[in-house]
Design an enzyme around this catalytic site. Structure first.
Site, short mmCIF file in Angstrom:
data_model
loop_
_atom_site.label_atom_id
_atom_site.label_comp_id
_atom_site.label_asym_id
_atom_site.label_seq_id
_atom_site.Cartn_x
_atom_site.Cartn_y
_atom_site.Cartn_z
N CYS A 7 -11.95 -40.77 -18.77
CA CYS A 7 -13.11 -41.35 -19.45
C CYS A 7 -13.63 -42.64 -18.81
O CYS A 7 -14.81 -42.74 -18.49
CB CYS A 7 -12.78 -41.63 -20.92
SG CYS A 7 -12.29 -40.17 -21.85
N ASP B 156 -18.75 -36.70 -25.27
CA ASP B 156 -17.46 -36.88 -24.61
C ASP B 156 -16.67 -35.58 -24.53
O ASP B 156 -16.47 -34.90 -25.53
CB ASP B 156 -16.63 -37.92 -25.37
CG ASP B 156 -15.57 -38.58 -24.51
OD1 ASP B 156 -14.86 -37.86 -23.79
OD2 ASP B 156 -15.45 -39.81 -24.55
N ASP C 239 -19.34 -36.84 -20.01
CA ASP C 239 -18.66 -37.64 -19.00
C ASP C 239 -17.72 -36.80 -18.15
O ASP C 239 -17.52 -37.06 -16.97
CB ASP C 239 -17.93 -38.83 -19.63
CG ASP C 239 -16.95 -38.42 -20.73
OD1 ASP C 239 -16.95 -37.24 -21.14
OD2 ASP C 239 -16.18 -39.28 -21.19
N HIS C 240 -17.12 -35.78 -18.74
CA HIS C 240 -16.21 -34.87 -18.03
C HIS C 240 -15.96 -33.67 -18.92
O HIS C 240 -16.48 -33.59 -20.05
CB HIS C 240 -14.89 -35.56 -17.67
CG HIS C 240 -14.23 -36.22 -18.83
ND1 HIS C 240 -13.62 -35.51 -19.85
CD2 HIS C 240 -14.10 -37.53 -19.18
CE1 HIS C 240 -13.14 -36.34 -20.75
NE2 HIS C 240 -13.42 -37.58 -20.37
#
Length: 521
Positions: A53, A13, A318-319
């Site tokens: 998220c 994450d 995810d980013h």
């Protein structure tokens, strides 16, 4: 199913790409990811198609742009009938195991109003078997572990607050109150390793999701001091926040919305001094190295049990995270650091491509189609992404994209955001789209706001050139390209189906350009 074909899908994450492949990578000790990259294929230009998220994982796991699945904010429901990686892998006989979280907000049309699923925006995505729950606000298995180990956590949020080793006033890079062997990263890995031995010899799919280095930025010793803050590079930015804000009205509320103080617990008045920024960046680096250590344990398990060469291994994020770049923190912005994410794929039987780097632009929505293609499962027309199997083997389809595309919705239907208040936008036009070519980046808004355009051969993200006369031809070209992209990628769930007198018929969205039989021949 024939030979054993396992899938290990790891998501870290808020890990920005340049910590793995880029300028920051030379400052980080990541021996296990480096070893995996030497044995895999790395995608240099991989971008998340949406932030934050919840939406990013919705796109990652459904293969859809957010303009199609429309779970555009944390807490925005994902339609119950959208195909996803778990549902589709079940069609190939897999039981998709979730170690962690998917941050999915459920469709209220298919749940009773009192169902707990509608009181939790971190619910597991439909189709997954939740083996270990590690939702950020719940984390009951980890909480129980900490309690059993004797930690006092009557206020769970305080577990993320740094504590002084000497009992004095804590500093932002002081250690967490828990030991490294009891961290959430260590706990999740321990549970994964404890659960997986019995699955050897059968096809398994495991989605392993690490919350770190997502804020709050706090790391257990020794990871909190693993990196000397004085040796950490400062962010890439203009001399002061006002200069960034002058580039476009969007950046005023952007900088105000996420501050350095919001990245650490217990320091509400923390100022963005160079000292504080370096300290928090050093903690972020330490958290990344901690995750690397435990990924190494997972890889060693696969090797020790003879499953390494039977397992498709995917490591991504995810980013990204701004980390003070452009005077910004978090991911609620338009800049590359918030969307550019690492992607490493080790495909069994693809030893000839070990260590290869792919420079074609790829997106998070391509990962689910890749896994399905590798497993021999049909890719639903609803999925906007494409299989990366050709690129993994060094073949670039003639019609491969030449740009990447991302979106961000900055509204809140419950309470207007800073952007809505300052820009005069509402829930339906508080959104933007980003199109990135090698040279140019274009940002267009749904509201009546001027675009943003960066020339990466000049000053890049330091200067918005959208209103410069010499760029108008490129601005028009990119605007048309973005419009065509959206038109070509409108929802295809049923648009290629036809009801005929002979019954329903369906044409495939992407014609096969590469033969896949589960392993490279």
């Amino acid at each position: 199913m024939g030979n054993t074909n396992n899938v290990l899908f790891i998501v870290i994450d808020q890990l920005r790409a340049d910590c793995v492949v880029g300028e920051l990578a030379e400052h980080l000790h990541l021996p296990n990811l480096r070893a995996l990259m030497a044995d895999a294929v790395t995608f240099q230009r991989h971008f998340s198609v949406v932030n934050p998220c919840g939406p990013s994982r919705a796109s990652l796991l459904t293969g859809q742009y957010s303009m199609n699945h429309r779970s555009v904010r944390n807490g925005t429901p994902l339609r119950h009938d959208v195909p996803n990686i778990a549902i589709e892998m079940r069609k190939s006989g897999y039981v998709p195991m979730l170690f962690g979280y998917t941050d999915t907000s459920q469709d209220p049309r298919v749940f009773h109003a009192d169902d707990p699923a509608l009181y939790n925006d971190e619910y597991p995505m439909t189709g997954f078997q939740e083996v270990v729950e590690m939702q950020f606000e719940m984390s009951y298995p980890w909480r129980s572990h900490l309690i059993n180990e004797g930690y006092e956590i009557s206020n769970f949020a305080s577990i993320h607050q740094p504590v002084s080793p000497t009992g004095g006033m804590p500093k932002v890079n002081d250690p967490a109150r828990y030991r490294a062997e009891d961290s959430d990263t260590a706990f999740l890995t321990d549970r994964f390793l404890a659960m997986m031995p019995a699955h050897k010899g059968q096809d398994w799919f495991a989605h392993l999701t690490y919350i770190r280095p997502h804020p709050p930025l706090v790391a257990p010793a020794p990871f909190n001091t693993m990196y000397d803050p004085d040796k950490i590079p400062l962010p890439t930015r203009l001399p002061d926040p006002e200069a960034e804000i002058a580039n476009h009205p969007f950046f005023g509320p952007t900088l105000a919305n996420n501050t350095v103080a919001q990245h650490v617990v217990g320091f509400p008045d923390l100022e963005p001094t160079d000292e504080n920024i370096r300290a928090l960046r050093s903690v972020y680096f330490g958290l990344v190295t901690e995750v690397d250590l435990h990924i190494g344990r997972v890889i060693k398990f696969l090797m020790d049990t003879g499953q390494y060469d039977d397992t498709l291994i995917i490591v991504t994020s995810d980013h990204g995270e701004m980390l003070g770049d452009r005077h910004s923190w978090g991911k609620f912005t338009v800049h590359n650091a918030a969307y550019h994410t690492p992607l490493v794929i080790r495909q069994p039987g693809n030893e000839a491509r070990a260590g290869a780097v792919v420079m074609e632009p790829v997106e998070t929505i391509d990962i689910t189609p890749t896994i399905l293609d590798w497993a021999g499962q049909k890719i639903p027309n609803s999925m906007d992404g494409r299989s990366l199997l050709p690129l993994l083997c060094g073949e670039v389809p003639d019609d491969w994209r030449t740009y990447s595309f991302s979106e961000f919705d900055f509204a809140d239907p419950e309470a207007p955001t800073l952007w809505e208040n300052e820009l005069g936008t509402g829930p339906s036009d508080s959104s933007l789209a980003i199109l990135r070519e090698t040279r140019f980046t274009l940002v267009e808004f749904a509201a009546d706001l001027s675009p943003i355009m960066y020339d990466h051969e000049k000053r890049g993200e330091q200067e918005n050139v959208a209103d410069r006369p010499e760029y108008q031809n490129d601005l028009n070209r990119l605007s048309r390209l973005m419009l065509r992209h959206r038109m070509k990628n409108m929802d295809h769930t049923l648009s290629l189906d036809t009801i005929t007198k002979g019954g329903p018929r369906q044409q495939r969205r992407h014609k096969k350009t590469f033969r896949s039989n589960g392993k490279v021949a």
